[in-house]
Motif scaffolding. Structure first.
Motif, mmCIF file in Angstrom:
data_model
loop_
_atom_site.group_PDB
_atom_site.id
_atom_site.type_symbol
_atom_site.label_atom_id
_atom_site.label_comp_id
_atom_site.label_asym_id
_atom_site.label_seq_id
_atom_site.Cartn_x
_atom_site.Cartn_y
_atom_site.Cartn_z
ATOM 1 N N THR A 173 0.810 -1.218 0.000
ATOM 2 C CA THR A 173 0.000 0.000 0.000
ATOM 3 C C THR A 173 0.842 1.266 0.000
ATOM 4 N N PHE A 174 2.092 1.179 0.450
ATOM 5 C CA PHE A 174 2.956 2.348 0.625
ATOM 6 C C PHE A 174 2.337 3.348 1.604
ATOM 7 N N SER A 175 1.453 2.865 2.458
ATOM 8 C CA SER A 175 0.868 3.684 3.523
ATOM 9 C C SER A 175 0.373 2.746 4.614
ATOM 10 N N ARG A 176 0.722 3.040 5.842
ATOM 11 C CA ARG A 176 0.341 2.154 6.938
ATOM 12 C C ARG A 176 -1.111 2.361 7.356
ATOM 13 N N HIS A 177 -1.616 3.577 7.267
ATOM 14 C CA HIS A 177 -2.921 3.877 7.857
ATOM 15 C C HIS A 177 -4.002 4.285 6.860
ATOM 16 N N ALA A 178 -3.653 4.645 5.640
ATOM 17 C CA ALA A 178 -4.663 5.075 4.669
ATOM 18 C C ALA A 178 -5.533 3.904 4.249
ATOM 19 N N MET A 179 -6.797 4.188 4.008
ATOM 20 C CA MET A 179 -7.723 3.157 3.541
ATOM 21 C C MET A 179 -8.312 3.573 2.195
ATOM 22 N N ARG A 180 -9.455 4.235 2.181
ATOM 23 C CA ARG A 180 -10.026 4.651 0.900
ATOM 24 C C ARG A 180 -9.405 5.967 0.439
ATOM 25 N N VAL A 181 -9.190 6.070 -0.873
ATOM 26 C CA VAL A 181 -8.681 7.297 -1.477
ATOM 27 C C VAL A 181 -9.641 7.668 -2.612
ATOM 28 N N VAL A 182 -10.436 8.698 -2.392
ATOM 29 C CA VAL A 182 -11.503 9.063 -3.321
ATOM 30 C C VAL A 182 -11.140 10.367 -4.028
ATOM 31 N N PRO A 183 -10.941 10.344 -5.346
ATOM 32 C CA PRO A 183 -10.599 11.574 -6.062
ATOM 33 C C PRO A 183 -11.744 12.592 -6.003
ATOM 34 N N VAL A 184 -11.382 13.847 -6.009
ATOM 35 C CA VAL A 184 -12.370 14.936 -6.030
ATOM 36 C C VAL A 184 -12.019 15.844 -7.202
ATOM 37 N N GLU A 185 -12.884 15.866 -8.220
ATOM 38 C CA GLU A 185 -12.649 16.697 -9.398
ATOM 39 C C GLU A 185 -13.269 18.078 -9.263
ATOM 40 N N THR A 186 -14.339 18.179 -8.486
ATOM 41 C CA THR A 186 -14.970 19.476 -8.281
ATOM 42 C C THR A 186 -15.761 19.435 -6.984
ATOM 43 N N THR A 187 -16.018 20.597 -6.411
ATOM 44 C CA THR A 187 -16.783 20.685 -5.173
ATOM 45 C C THR A 187 -17.815 21.805 -5.305
ATOM 46 N N GLU A 274 -15.236 -0.908 -8.948
ATOM 47 C CA GLU A 274 -15.408 -2.220 -8.311
ATOM 48 C C GLU A 274 -14.150 -3.062 -8.443
ATOM 49 N N LYS A 275 -13.502 -3.006 -9.587
ATOM 50 C CA LYS A 275 -12.280 -3.799 -9.794
ATOM 51 C C LYS A 275 -11.189 -3.397 -8.812
ATOM 52 N N LEU A 276 -11.164 -2.115 -8.450
ATOM 53 C CA LEU A 276 -10.150 -1.618 -7.515
ATOM 54 C C LEU A 276 -10.702 -1.501 -6.095
ATOM 55 N N CYS A 277 -11.608 -2.422 -5.763
ATOM 56 C CA CYS A 277 -12.104 -2.574 -4.385
ATOM 57 C C CYS A 277 -12.668 -1.270 -3.820
ATOM 58 N N LYS A 278 -13.467 -0.586 -4.631
ATOM 59 C CA LYS A 278 -14.089 0.676 -4.225
ATOM 60 C C LYS A 278 -13.055 1.703 -3.774
ATOM 61 N N TYR A 279 -11.908 1.655 -4.446
ATOM 62 C CA TYR A 279 -10.804 2.582 -4.192
ATOM 63 C C TYR A 279 -10.305 2.506 -2.749
#
Length: 320
Positions: A173-187, A274-279
């Protein structure tokens, strides 16, 4: 009597010096550990970046890891672009003949200039990081904002996907504590009308090709009880032409991400959700067997790092 007064004065002086020393120590420690992350408590309108869920209490560590990983992906993308450009230039040079001595001298000078420019770029990167955490003052959730330098030349969703694919291919994972990483294109403001308006450019970009695509809409909300899943999903789905596009909840080509964080709606369109385990970075790095075991024993969440298969510990917090 004079001796007792002198002793009392000396004791008072020692106490004052001790207090002053302790205060200086606290000030020095506070300066050393001063927070370098922005804390606005909310995601600014117009910001692009990544929502990161993580183990509770490890928000800064997770954000730091994700920022580093995405920075590496950004640099790889820039390097590939440079190599492709240089390859085209090299082919052109071969067609026009060998370089002259004067050209070689110029190239040597260019190489020196390029090295100096790269060193200067590294120094500037320390002052203006490509990705920076914005604390949401929430447990197990934070936001990593992309700088203008990244946003102008790169697609944040593509960088996140590349990092997930690296985790999948290397089982790291290259991260011990991160779980989901959800991109944000706009807010935008977390209202149905505002979400529909903000979705228009995304739908124009991804769904106006005329070819048949399958899609799904993933909705998640945190610290918000005013928006309802059904009305948001129906509003967005109504904006997409059907046919040629079709709904597929099992394995869609594209997934429209709607993440509500407090009063802000974060939107993006991603591939292979889905293929990437819901990110989920932690889940995607597992082998298939470990993933199935984690789902069976940890209520669908990946176990915390270092947790063995047979451990009976409670599962790590997640916002899946």
């Amino acid at each position: 009597r004079a001796g007792r007064h002198r002793d009392a004065t000396m004791r008072d002086g020692k106490r004052e010096r001790a207090r002053d020393g302790a205060q200086r120590g606290r000030q020095k420690k506070a300066k050393w550990f001063k927070s370098s992350h922005a804390s606005g408590g909310t995601i600014p309108y117009g910001a692009r970046g990544v929502i990161v869920t993580c183990d509770g209490g490890k928000e800064r560590s997770a954000a730091r890891d994700v920022a580093r990983n995405l920075g590496e992906q950004h640099e790889r993308a820039r390097k590939r672009a440079r190599e492709e450009s240089e390859g085209v230039d090299g082919a052109s040079d071969a067609a026009t003949g060998a370089a002259t001595a004067e050209t070689k001298a110029e190239d040597a000078g260019d190489a020196g200039d390029a090295l100096a420019a790269e060193l200067e770029e590294l120094r500037e990167a320390g002052k203006n990081p490509l990705f920076k955490e914005i604390s949401l003052d929430m447990r197990a959730c934070t936001f990593v904002r992309a700088s203008k330098e990244v946003v102008d030349v790169a697609d944040v969703a593509a960088l996140v996907k590349a990092d997930l694919e690296r985790a999948r291919d290397t089982n790291v994972t290259f991260s011990r504590h991160a779980m989901r990483v959800v991109p944000v294109e706009t807010t935008c403001f977390a209202g149905v009308d505002e979400i529909k308006e903000a979705c228009k450019p995304l739908i124009e970009k991804h769904f106006k090709s005329g070819r048949e695509q399958t899609f799904a809409i993933a909705f998640e909300r945190r610290s918000n009880n005013t928006l309802h899943r059904t009305e948001v999903i129906e509003a967005i789905a109504g904006m997409i032409e059907q046919p040629p596009n079709k709904v597929n909840l099992g394995d869609p080509d594209l997934t429209i991400m709607v993440e509500i964080v407090k009063g802000v709606a974060c939107l993006s369109v991603v591939q292979d959700y889905e293929k990437l385990c819901k990110y989920n970075l932690r889940m995607v790095a597992m082998t298939k067997e470990d993933r199935e075991h984690a789902k069976a024993t940890a209520n669908g969440n990946a176990p915390a790092p270092g947790t063995k298969k047979n451990d009976e510990e409670k599962p790590a917090e997640a916002a899946d």
